[in-house]
Design a protein around this motif. Structure first.
Motif, short mmCIF file in Angstrom:
data_model
loop_
_atom_site.label_atom_id
_atom_site.label_comp_id
_atom_site.label_asym_id
_atom_site.label_seq_id
_atom_site.Cartn_x
_atom_site.Cartn_y
_atom_site.Cartn_z
N SER A 116 -52.36 64.04 127.40
CA SER A 116 -53.13 64.76 126.38
C SER A 116 -52.25 65.72 125.57
O SER A 116 -52.35 66.93 125.75
CB SER A 116 -54.27 65.53 127.04
N PRO A 117 -51.44 65.20 124.65
CA PRO A 117 -51.02 63.80 124.50
C PRO A 117 -49.78 63.55 125.35
O PRO A 117 -49.16 64.51 125.82
CB PRO A 117 -50.69 63.72 123.00
N PRO A 118 -49.38 62.32 125.58
CA PRO A 118 -48.21 62.07 126.43
C PRO A 118 -46.90 62.52 125.79
O PRO A 118 -45.94 62.81 126.49
CB PRO A 118 -48.23 60.55 126.62
N ALA A 119 -46.86 62.59 124.46
CA ALA A 119 -45.66 63.04 123.75
C ALA A 119 -46.03 63.34 122.31
O ALA A 119 -47.13 62.98 121.85
CB ALA A 119 -44.55 61.98 123.81
N CYS A 120 -45.15 63.98 121.60
CA CYS A 120 -45.39 64.26 120.19
C CYS A 120 -45.49 62.96 119.41
O CYS A 120 -44.71 62.03 119.64
CB CYS A 120 -44.27 65.13 119.62
N ALA A 121 -46.45 62.89 118.50
CA ALA A 121 -46.66 61.73 117.63
C ALA A 121 -47.04 60.48 118.40
O ALA A 121 -46.82 59.37 117.95
CB ALA A 121 -45.41 61.46 116.79
N VAL A 122 -47.62 60.67 119.59
CA VAL A 122 -48.13 59.55 120.39
C VAL A 122 -49.61 59.79 120.63
O VAL A 122 -49.99 60.84 121.15
CB VAL A 122 -47.39 59.41 121.73
N ALA A 123 -50.43 58.84 120.26
CA ALA A 123 -51.88 59.01 120.39
C ALA A 123 -52.30 59.12 121.84
O ALA A 123 -51.81 58.39 122.70
CB ALA A 123 -52.60 57.85 119.73
N GLU A 124 -53.20 60.04 122.13
CA GLU A 124 -53.74 60.17 123.48
C GLU A 124 -54.93 59.23 123.65
O GLU A 124 -55.58 58.85 122.69
CB GLU A 124 -54.16 61.60 123.74
#
Length: 282
Positions: free
Chosen positions: A136-144
């Motif tokens: 939430s989220p797993p990384a920046c610019a990666v959809a949760e």
């Protein structure tokens, strides 16, 4: 350009519609079908965090419930300090008495709630385990994967607001661990003038714990927060400046102190189970 303009009215109309999707599927978000456009190994950091945190959780849980091999004179495991039950007195580790002598479970369960609560509510650790465990989220610019987002406004995450109070408790725990280091300069008979490898490990551990505790965002706010004129509060300004410098490496101290506290406990466990003897320098 025309297609972009055509999408804007639909997005604005759906923004306040009842039952409209939230999170990454919200009507004001860009319509990107891919989970992410990143091409690097963005998953490596949350995966490593997940593995390390899970390993520490398993190890700490086993050791906390073990109620054994937590003291090898003159070393007391940081998981069990301060030790306040009758089992502590039997082991010779009740330096602060036994006010909870009636407690039949592991004495670590009386103590760990405070450093655990401090770390769980820590701003850095929130980022780390939100990404690694909840994605939430797993990384920046990666959809949760979550469709909605409530922040820290509901149970149990609303308890994160108690972080400052856990910081006060963490300071007390750090003071106790500092006293344990002083006692680690005794030998098994209580005579002063001893220093072994365990003494140095405990010393390094308490230094890292103090660095982690003092670099906390709450400590920074306590020392210099709500001050409109630093010039009128020179002492607090110096404290705030010092804490601010530590705060830049707060995440690093969080990791180092996590490793050191587990290492010291493991070392004392190995001594208590007679795996090897403590190397002594004098």
């Amino acid at each position: 350009m025309a297609s972009t303009e055509a999408q804007r009215p639909a997005a604005s109309q759906g923004a306040g519609a009842p039952g409209a999707p939230g999170g990454v599927d919200g009507p004001t978000r860009a319509r990107i079908g891919a989970r992410t456009l990143r091409s690097d190994r963005w998953w490596a950091y949350p995966l490593a965090t997940f593995v390390v945190f899970l390993a520490f959780i398993v190890y700490a849980t086993v050791r906390a419930f073990a109620n054994s091999h937590f003291y090898a004179a003159p070393y007391l495991s940081p998981f069990y300090s301060p030790c306040l039950t009758d089992s502590c007195e039997q082991a010779g580790a009740a330096d602060f008495g036994t006010p909870f002598g009636w407690w039949s479970l592991s004495p670590a369960l009386l103590i760990l709630i405070f450093p655990l609560g401090f770390r769980l509510s820590c701003y850095y650790y929130r980022k780390a385990y939100y990404r690694a465990f909840w994605l939430s989220p797993p990384a920046c610019a990666v959809a949760e994967p979550h469709r909605t987002y409530t922040g820290e406004t509901r149970f149990p995450l609303i308890l994160q607001n108690a972080h400052r109070w856990f910081w006060y408790a963490a300071v007390l725990v750090a003071l106790v661990l500092t006293w344990d280091v002083v006692l680690a300069f005794r030998d098994e008979h209580g005579d002063w003038g001893h220093m072994g490898l365990g003494t140095l490990l405990m010393l390094a551990n308490v230094v890292l714990i103090w660095l982690y505790t003092l670099s906390c965002h709450s400590c920074r706010h306590i020392t210099g927060g709500r001050l409109r004129h630093f010039s009128k509060h020179p002492v607090r300004y110096r404290m705030w400046t010092f804490v601010s410098r530590l705060n830049a490496d707060h995440g690093r101290y969080a990791w180092y102190s996590l490793f050191s506290v587990a290492l010291v406990d493991l070392y004392i466990y190995l001594l208590a189970t007679n795996v090897f003897d403590d190397p002594r320098f004098f």
